[in-house]
Design a protein around this motif. Sequence first.
Motif, PDB file in Angstrom:
ATOM      1  N   LEU A 298       0.702  -1.265   0.084  1.00  0.00           N
ATOM      2  CA  LEU A 298       0.144   0.047  -0.003  1.00  0.00           C
ATOM      3  C   LEU A 298       0.711   1.446  -0.186  1.00  0.00           C
ATOM      4  O   LEU A 298       0.215   2.335   0.312  1.00  0.00           O
ATOM      5  CB  LEU A 298      -1.037   0.027   1.254  1.00  0.00           C
ATOM      6  CG  LEU A 298      -1.906  -1.092   1.220  1.00  0.00           C
ATOM      7  CD1 LEU A 298      -2.792  -0.879   2.633  1.00  0.00           C
ATOM      8  CD2 LEU A 298      -2.557  -1.318   0.077  1.00  0.00           C
ATOM      9  N   VAL A 299       2.198   1.104  -0.441  1.00  0.00           N
ATOM     10  CA  VAL A 299       3.115   2.295  -0.245  1.00  0.00           C
ATOM     11  C   VAL A 299       2.473   3.444  -1.137  1.00  0.00           C
ATOM     12  O   VAL A 299       2.497   4.678  -0.942  1.00  0.00           O
ATOM     13  CB  VAL A 299       4.417   1.883  -0.444  1.00  0.00           C
ATOM     14  CG1 VAL A 299       4.608   1.714  -1.908  1.00  0.00           C
ATOM     15  CG2 VAL A 299       5.294   3.056  -0.437  1.00  0.00           C
ATOM     16  N   GLY A 300       1.790   3.061  -2.168  1.00  0.00           N
ATOM     17  CA  GLY A 300       1.420   4.018  -3.163  1.00  0.00           C
ATOM     18  C   GLY A 300       0.327   5.095  -2.505  1.00  0.00           C
ATOM     19  O   GLY A 300       0.251   6.092  -3.129  1.00  0.00           O
ATOM     20  N   PHE A 301      -0.249   4.545  -1.617  1.00  0.00           N
ATOM     21  CA  PHE A 301      -1.525   5.468  -0.981  1.00  0.00           C
ATOM     22  C   PHE A 301      -0.912   6.725  -0.204  1.00  0.00           C
ATOM     23  O   PHE A 301      -1.485   7.602   0.022  1.00  0.00           O
ATOM     24  CB  PHE A 301      -2.469   4.732   0.013  1.00  0.00           C
ATOM     25  CG  PHE A 301      -3.463   3.722  -0.944  1.00  0.00           C
ATOM     26  CD1 PHE A 301      -4.513   4.587  -1.149  1.00  0.00           C
ATOM     27  CD2 PHE A 301      -3.046   2.546  -1.228  1.00  0.00           C
ATOM     28  CE1 PHE A 301      -5.648   3.623  -1.832  1.00  0.00           C
ATOM     29  CE2 PHE A 301      -4.067   1.767  -1.788  1.00  0.00           C
ATOM     30  CZ  PHE A 301      -5.145   2.251  -2.136  1.00  0.00           C
ATOM     31  N   VAL A 302       0.402   6.485   0.186  1.00  0.00           N
ATOM     32  CA  VAL A 302       0.999   7.973   0.829  1.00  0.00           C
ATOM     33  C   VAL A 302       0.746   9.090  -0.264  1.00  0.00           C
ATOM     34  O   VAL A 302       0.756  10.103   0.390  1.00  0.00           O
ATOM     35  CB  VAL A 302       2.569   7.465   0.835  1.00  0.00           C
ATOM     36  CG1 VAL A 302       3.311   8.757   1.530  1.00  0.00           C
ATOM     37  CG2 VAL A 302       2.587   6.528   1.696  1.00  0.00           C
ATOM     38  N   ARG A 303       0.728   8.705  -1.549  1.00  0.00           N
ATOM     39  CA  ARG A 303       0.577   9.903  -2.502  1.00  0.00           C
ATOM     40  C   ARG A 303      -0.685  10.249  -3.304  1.00  0.00           C
ATOM     41  O   ARG A 303      -1.194  10.827  -3.705  1.00  0.00           O
ATOM     42  CB  ARG A 303       1.647   9.713  -3.720  1.00  0.00           C
ATOM     43  CG  ARG A 303       3.153   9.680  -3.193  1.00  0.00           C
ATOM     44  CD  ARG A 303       3.583  11.179  -3.162  1.00  0.00           C
ATOM     45  NE  ARG A 303       3.763  11.613  -4.510  1.00  0.00           N
ATOM     46  CZ  ARG A 303       4.100  13.026  -4.941  1.00  0.00           C
ATOM     47  NH1 ARG A 303       4.259  13.776  -3.859  1.00  0.00           N
ATOM     48  NH2 ARG A 303       4.543  13.272  -6.010  1.00  0.00           N
ATOM     49  N   ARG A 304      -1.826   9.056  -2.789  1.00  0.00           N
ATOM     50  CA  ARG A 304      -2.836   9.249  -3.280  1.00  0.00           C
ATOM     51  C   ARG A 304      -3.595  10.336  -2.450  1.00  0.00           C
ATOM     52  O   ARG A 304      -3.371  10.679  -1.355  1.00  0.00           O
ATOM     53  CB  ARG A 304      -3.706   7.797  -3.266  1.00  0.00           C
ATOM     54  CG  ARG A 304      -3.266   6.661  -3.928  1.00  0.00           C
ATOM     55  CD  ARG A 304      -3.372   6.861  -5.587  1.00  0.00           C
ATOM     56  NE  ARG A 304      -4.781   6.952  -5.747  1.00  0.00           N
ATOM     57  CZ  ARG A 304      -5.398   5.584  -5.973  1.00  0.00           C
ATOM     58  NH1 ARG A 304      -4.664   4.562  -5.786  1.00  0.00           N
ATOM     59  NH2 ARG A 304      -6.717   5.498  -6.439  1.00  0.00           N
ATOM     60  N   ASP A 305      -4.870  10.919  -3.188  1.00  0.00           N
ATOM     61  CA  ASP A 305      -5.637  11.893  -2.433  1.00  0.00           C
ATOM     62  C   ASP A 305      -6.401  11.045  -1.429  1.00  0.00           C
ATOM     63  O   ASP A 305      -6.490  10.076  -1.285  1.00  0.00           O
ATOM     64  CB  ASP A 305      -6.612  12.616  -3.453  1.00  0.00           C
ATOM     65  CG  ASP A 305      -7.469  11.713  -4.144  1.00  0.00           C
ATOM     66  OD1 ASP A 305      -8.032  10.534  -3.697  1.00  0.00           O
ATOM     67  OD2 ASP A 305      -7.842  11.796  -5.389  1.00  0.00           O
ATOM     68  N   ASP A 306      -7.129  12.215  -0.263  1.00  0.00           N
ATOM     69  CA  ASP A 306      -7.855  11.681   0.612  1.00  0.00           C
ATOM     70  C   ASP A 306      -9.040  10.949   0.406  1.00  0.00           C
ATOM     71  O   ASP A 306      -9.158   9.707   1.172  1.00  0.00           O
ATOM     72  CB  ASP A 306      -8.264  13.029   1.396  1.00  0.00           C
ATOM     73  CG  ASP A 306      -7.219  13.814   2.249  1.00  0.00           C
ATOM     74  OD1 ASP A 306      -6.192  13.128   2.427  1.00  0.00           O
ATOM     75  OD2 ASP A 306      -7.429  14.743   2.658  1.00  0.00           O
ATOM     76  N   ARG A 307      -9.581  11.008  -0.684  1.00  0.00           N
ATOM     77  CA  ARG A 307     -10.762  10.346  -1.186  1.00  0.00           C
ATOM     78  C   ARG A 307     -10.368   8.911  -1.235  1.00  0.00           C
ATOM     79  O   ARG A 307     -10.952   7.967  -1.114  1.00  0.00           O
ATOM     80  CB  ARG A 307     -11.524  10.928  -2.504  1.00  0.00           C
ATOM     81  CG  ARG A 307     -12.936   9.965  -2.602  1.00  0.00           C
ATOM     82  CD  ARG A 307     -13.557  10.583  -3.852  1.00  0.00           C
ATOM     83  NE  ARG A 307     -13.985  11.912  -3.493  1.00  0.00           N
ATOM     84  CZ  ARG A 307     -14.854  12.696  -4.481  1.00  0.00           C
ATOM     85  NH1 ARG A 307     -14.818  12.338  -5.546  1.00  0.00           N
ATOM     86  NH2 ARG A 307     -15.207  14.142  -3.836  1.00  0.00           N
TER      87      ARG A 307
END
Length: 400
Positions: A142-151
Amino acid sequence: MSIAPPAPAQGAVPIAHRSLAPDLARGLMLLLIAVAHAHMYLSGHQSGFRGYALDGSAVDRLVAGVQILLVDGRALPMFAALFGYGLAQLTNRRLAAGRSWPQVRRVLRRRSLWLLAFGFCHALLLFFGDILGAYGLVGLVLVGFVRRDDRAVLRAAGAGLVLHVAVVAAFGLLTVSAPKGDTPAAMADPIEATVMRLIGWIAMTPTYFAASVVSAFLLGIWAARRRLLEEPAAHRALLSRVAVGGLGAAVVGGVPLMLIDTQVWAPPTAVSVSMYVLHSLTGIAGGLGYAAVVGLVAGRTAPGPVVRALAACGQWSLTCYLLQSVVFVAVFAPYLGGLGPRVGDAAASGIAVITWLSTVALAALLAPRGLRGPAETLLRRLTYGHRAAKRSGRGAGHGN
């Protein structure tokens, strides 16, 4: 498992520059981890959903009931939220230092991979219920979620809750239907115990443990973006709602399973498994509630000797966590101290508290001198390389 404020720095933040609330949260959380794990080293008793002896004394049942309400399934998500918080802060710090996102992502993945390796070694040598591997695995995936938006982060956290319910329900059914065999804690042969620990770790890490931490991990990322633990005064209203709502939900949701595992209530299997799921689901809220409480306390408390000692334990959290397992194996394992079959849940929890206090004292003695825990030092060196780790460690000599 380091948590630090964004700053244009390479590697880990010097001890003197760390924020109080995240370290204080981890130091207190290690007490919950200790008492949640100690009874898992006991053997010779039929146990309930949470592993407590069903034939324990009145004191044992009282201790088990309190821990089911306030500790079990609550410390794990709290640690997961802090882990997600820390990865987000590490990302901000390295981006501020001029690193590109692909470079930062490689560091985060390398760190998570080494954390997974730490978990493997922990299970191999000490404890089948290791949680480091789950954090490492979740960090990798899930490392990519560090850069994903809040939604996207919040949607993924919701999906994680659905996965969590499904996995916990499956394990609950397995608990009541599978034949009861010896646990690794009951095995007098250390080689056989090692094999069983690894089997248990391999089976549970990508399923039960990983599913239990996904939502809290992602919510930790969300919280880090708002600096909730570093600027608690600016977020007092939100932290207060999370603290009251989260801990309230954890207590209410834990009551049915507490009654079941202490032999007060004996409902049908379907109800028992449902209450097991409810306990685990509300435990996520409880873990977030505990983190919010610590944020509120840190925002209003001057760092006196006790607070500084607990924060030092948090700075040494990886080392102190592993030291707990070393002590528990030495005390409880049949091939060493041998107390596992001879004591009950209350005594095990007492030993856990003493162990935690010892690690707090050790960290409080050494961290103010600028010394990092050996496990933290090794993880940083493996993550950043020898030169970067050496540079980031120079500033640590100024104390807390």
